[in-house]
Design a protein around this motif. Structure first.
Motif, PDB file in Angstrom:
ATOM      1  N   SER A 174      57.027  51.929  51.179  1.00  0.00           N
ATOM      2  CA  SER A 174      57.649  51.106  51.865  1.00  0.00           C
ATOM      3  C   SER A 174      57.040  50.982  53.300  1.00  0.00           C
ATOM      4  O   SER A 174      56.890  49.991  54.045  1.00  0.00           O
ATOM      5  N   GLU A 175      56.503  52.140  53.870  1.00  0.00           N
ATOM      6  CA  GLU A 175      55.697  52.084  55.281  1.00  0.00           C
ATOM      7  C   GLU A 175      54.601  51.171  55.189  1.00  0.00           C
ATOM      8  O   GLU A 175      54.308  50.353  55.903  1.00  0.00           O
ATOM      9  N   LYS A 176      53.772  51.224  53.906  1.00  0.00           N
ATOM     10  CA  LYS A 176      52.753  50.205  53.887  1.00  0.00           C
ATOM     11  C   LYS A 176      53.168  48.736  53.890  1.00  0.00           C
ATOM     12  O   LYS A 176      52.465  47.898  54.286  1.00  0.00           O
ATOM     13  N   GLN A 177      54.487  48.594  53.146  1.00  0.00           N
ATOM     14  CA  GLN A 177      54.831  47.013  53.075  1.00  0.00           C
ATOM     15  C   GLN A 177      55.103  46.683  54.636  1.00  0.00           C
ATOM     16  O   GLN A 177      54.881  45.580  55.024  1.00  0.00           O
ATOM     17  N   ARG A 178      55.680  47.743  55.367  1.00  0.00           N
ATOM     18  CA  ARG A 178      56.118  47.287  56.923  1.00  0.00           C
ATOM     19  C   ARG A 178      54.874  47.028  57.604  1.00  0.00           C
ATOM     20  O   ARG A 178      54.892  46.082  58.548  1.00  0.00           O
ATOM     21  N   ILE A 179      53.991  47.872  57.391  1.00  0.00           N
ATOM     22  CA  ILE A 179      52.680  47.715  58.143  1.00  0.00           C
ATOM     23  C   ILE A 179      51.980  46.377  57.884  1.00  0.00           C
ATOM     24  O   ILE A 179      51.552  45.716  58.947  1.00  0.00           O
ATOM     25  N   VAL A 180      51.891  46.065  56.660  1.00  0.00           N
ATOM     26  CA  VAL A 180      51.319  44.806  56.329  1.00  0.00           C
ATOM     27  C   VAL A 180      52.074  43.653  56.862  1.00  0.00           C
ATOM     28  O   VAL A 180      51.544  42.560  57.656  1.00  0.00           O
ATOM     29  N   ALA A 181      53.461  43.724  56.799  1.00  0.00           N
ATOM     30  CA  ALA A 181      54.102  42.717  57.468  1.00  0.00           C
ATOM     31  C   ALA A 181      54.035  42.550  58.932  1.00  0.00           C
ATOM     32  O   ALA A 181      53.928  41.281  59.507  1.00  0.00           O
ATOM     33  N   LEU A 182      53.902  43.613  59.805  1.00  0.00           N
ATOM     34  CA  LEU A 182      54.040  43.580  60.936  1.00  0.00           C
ATOM     35  C   LEU A 182      52.556  43.361  61.450  1.00  0.00           C
ATOM     36  O   LEU A 182      52.411  42.526  62.538  1.00  0.00           O
ATOM     37  N   GLU A 183      51.635  43.525  60.811  1.00  0.00           N
ATOM     38  CA  GLU A 183      50.183  42.922  61.248  1.00  0.00           C
ATOM     39  C   GLU A 183      50.004  41.393  61.159  1.00  0.00           C
ATOM     40  O   GLU A 183      49.591  40.987  61.710  1.00  0.00           O
ATOM     41  N   ALA A 184      50.704  41.071  59.973  1.00  0.00           N
ATOM     42  CA  ALA A 184      50.884  39.533  59.947  1.00  0.00           C
ATOM     43  C   ALA A 184      51.455  39.053  61.120  1.00  0.00           C
ATOM     44  O   ALA A 184      51.150  37.967  61.675  1.00  0.00           O
ATOM     45  N   MET A 185      52.717  39.623  61.395  1.00  0.00           N
ATOM     46  CA  MET A 185      53.465  38.894  62.480  1.00  0.00           C
ATOM     47  C   MET A 185      52.957  38.914  63.932  1.00  0.00           C
ATOM     48  O   MET A 185      53.050  37.968  64.513  1.00  0.00           O
ATOM     49  N   ILE A 186      52.104  39.941  64.298  1.00  0.00           N
ATOM     50  CA  ILE A 186      51.614  40.065  65.442  1.00  0.00           C
ATOM     51  C   ILE A 186      50.255  39.208  65.766  1.00  0.00           C
ATOM     52  O   ILE A 186      49.971  38.612  66.948  1.00  0.00           O
ATOM     53  N   HIS A 187      50.010  38.589  64.726  1.00  0.00           N
ATOM     54  CA  HIS A 187      49.013  37.443  64.655  1.00  0.00           C
ATOM     55  C   HIS A 187      49.715  36.096  64.512  1.00  0.00           C
ATOM     56  O   HIS A 187      49.179  35.093  64.189  1.00  0.00           O
ATOM     57  N   LYS A 188      51.126  36.075  64.607  1.00  0.00           N
ATOM     58  CA  LYS A 188      51.848  34.696  64.551  1.00  0.00           C
ATOM     59  C   LYS A 188      51.944  34.275  63.001  1.00  0.00           C
ATOM     60  O   LYS A 188      51.931  32.973  62.884  1.00  0.00           O
ATOM     61  N   VAL A 189      51.917  35.070  62.126  1.00  0.00           N
ATOM     62  CA  VAL A 189      51.999  34.822  60.587  1.00  0.00           C
ATOM     63  C   VAL A 189      53.400  35.072  60.380  1.00  0.00           C
ATOM     64  O   VAL A 189      53.817  36.007  60.015  1.00  0.00           O
ATOM     65  N   PRO A 190      54.193  33.957  60.147  1.00  0.00           N
ATOM     66  CA  PRO A 190      55.761  34.325  59.581  1.00  0.00           C
ATOM     67  C   PRO A 190      55.416  34.939  58.038  1.00  0.00           C
ATOM     68  O   PRO A 190      54.534  34.388  57.230  1.00  0.00           O
ATOM     69  N   VAL A 191      56.227  35.649  57.639  1.00  0.00           N
ATOM     70  CA  VAL A 191      56.125  36.413  56.263  1.00  0.00           C
ATOM     71  C   VAL A 191      57.240  35.840  55.174  1.00  0.00           C
ATOM     72  O   VAL A 191      58.407  36.097  55.863  1.00  0.00           O
ATOM     73  N   ILE A 192      56.998  35.635  54.446  1.00  0.00           N
ATOM     74  CA  ILE A 192      57.939  35.454  53.008  1.00  0.00           C
ATOM     75  C   ILE A 192      57.578  36.491  51.914  1.00  0.00           C
ATOM     76  O   ILE A 192      56.374  36.744  51.454  1.00  0.00           O
ATOM     77  N   SER A 193      58.607  37.268  51.645  1.00  0.00           N
ATOM     78  CA  SER A 193      58.406  38.376  50.794  1.00  0.00           C
ATOM     79  C   SER A 193      59.904  38.703  50.049  1.00  0.00           C
ATOM     80  O   SER A 193      60.690  37.889  50.352  1.00  0.00           O
ATOM     81  N   THR A 194      59.839  39.752  49.476  1.00  0.00           N
ATOM     82  CA  THR A 194      60.914  40.254  48.786  1.00  0.00           C
ATOM     83  C   THR A 194      61.710  40.948  49.709  1.00  0.00           C
ATOM     84  O   THR A 194      61.397  41.804  50.234  1.00  0.00           O
TER      85      THR A 194
END
Length: 267
Positions: A174-194
């Motif tokens: 769960s933490e790995k998923q959070r980190i990947v999403a946050l890394e994308a968002m901090i680079h202004k990438v909207p995240v589409i996931s489950t």
């Protein structure tokens, strides 16, 4: 009682410098440990080593390490356990050293000591070593290696430890998923996931991205097209993604926890 009298007699002899045999120093230290006076026991052993009365062997250095451990003199305990490893015939001493290092947050060194314990062998339950190694790896954010260690710990027969290992694995994923999403968002990438694991805690549905049911690939594709087909909408989602991840900034998190603790104290 007789035990207290014996301790008093030995200690009186020690203070008068009447002890001159290894067995006497060791016996006094052991009695002090039994009486829950570990630091005094450690100092008596140290004096015996310094005088050359006590031999530097596995048994005596382990006793010193135990005394410092019980006295919560962690740095000195680490030094003693480390010294004792030169006599190690199995993984036990390395395991105790690893625990001492872990208690001082010296996790990189602890991991090596756990590996040394596994290499030395002779332990009744190696799954316990893997479990604590996984904890140190987790503290260093080495998630993949931590998962592997917890998987190894599940091979043991201890049901409680196996359940706890499963919980750790679930948390790490769960933490790995959070980190990947946050890394994308901090680079202004909207995240589409489950909408599983830690992702709903990070992604604000319809604001910083979209959350979709597991396996619904068509819906995920539709949401991606919806964001990308309009440049203004895309830019809006990008800015909102960056804004949304700011709440996870360490300074904001600290303020959040301070409010929780303050409220708990008042109640």
């Amino acid at each position: 009682d007789m035990e207290s009298q014996a301790l008093s007699t030995y200690y009186a002899a020690y203070t008068q410098d009447l002890l001159d045999k290894e067995s006497e120093f060791v016996m006094l230290a052991q009695r002090l440990l039994s009486a829950e006076v570990p630091f005094e026991a450690s100092q008596i052993l140290e004096e015996g080593f310094k005088k050359g009365v006590i031999e530097e062997n596995e048994k005596n250095i382990k006793l010193l390490a135990m005394a410092y451990t019980m006295a919560q003199e962690h740095t000195k305990a680490i030094d003693a356990w480390s010294d004792a490893t030169r006599f190690a015939e199995d993984g036990t001493i390395f395991y105790r050293l690893a625990h001492a290092l872990q208690s001082e947050d010296r996790h990189r060194e602890a991991i090596k000591a756990y590996d040394d314990a596994l290499d030395a062998g002779g332990m009744d339950d190696e799954s316990e070593i893997h479990f604590w190694k996984g904890n140190s790896l987790l503290q260093l954010n080495e998630y993949d290696a931590a998962i592997e260690a917890f998987r190894e710990s599940r091979k043991g027969e201890n049901k409680t430890r196996r359940r706890t290992a499963d919980q750790y694995i679930k948390y790490i994923r769960s933490e790995k998923q959070r980190i990947v999403a946050l890394e994308a968002m901090i680079h202004k990438v909207p995240v589409i996931s489950t909408n599983i694991g830690g992702l709903p805690e990070v992604i604000e549905n319809g604001y910083s991205g979209y959350l979709c049911p597991v396996g619904d690939i068509n819906l995920m594709a539709d949401k991606a097209i919806f964001i990308l087909e309009d440049s203004d909408r895309h830019e809006k989602f990008k800015n909102q993604a960056l804004e949304s991840c700011k709440k996870f900034d360490i300074n904001n998190v600290i303020v959040h926890y301070e409010k929780i603790y303050s409220k708990a104290i008042k109640n």
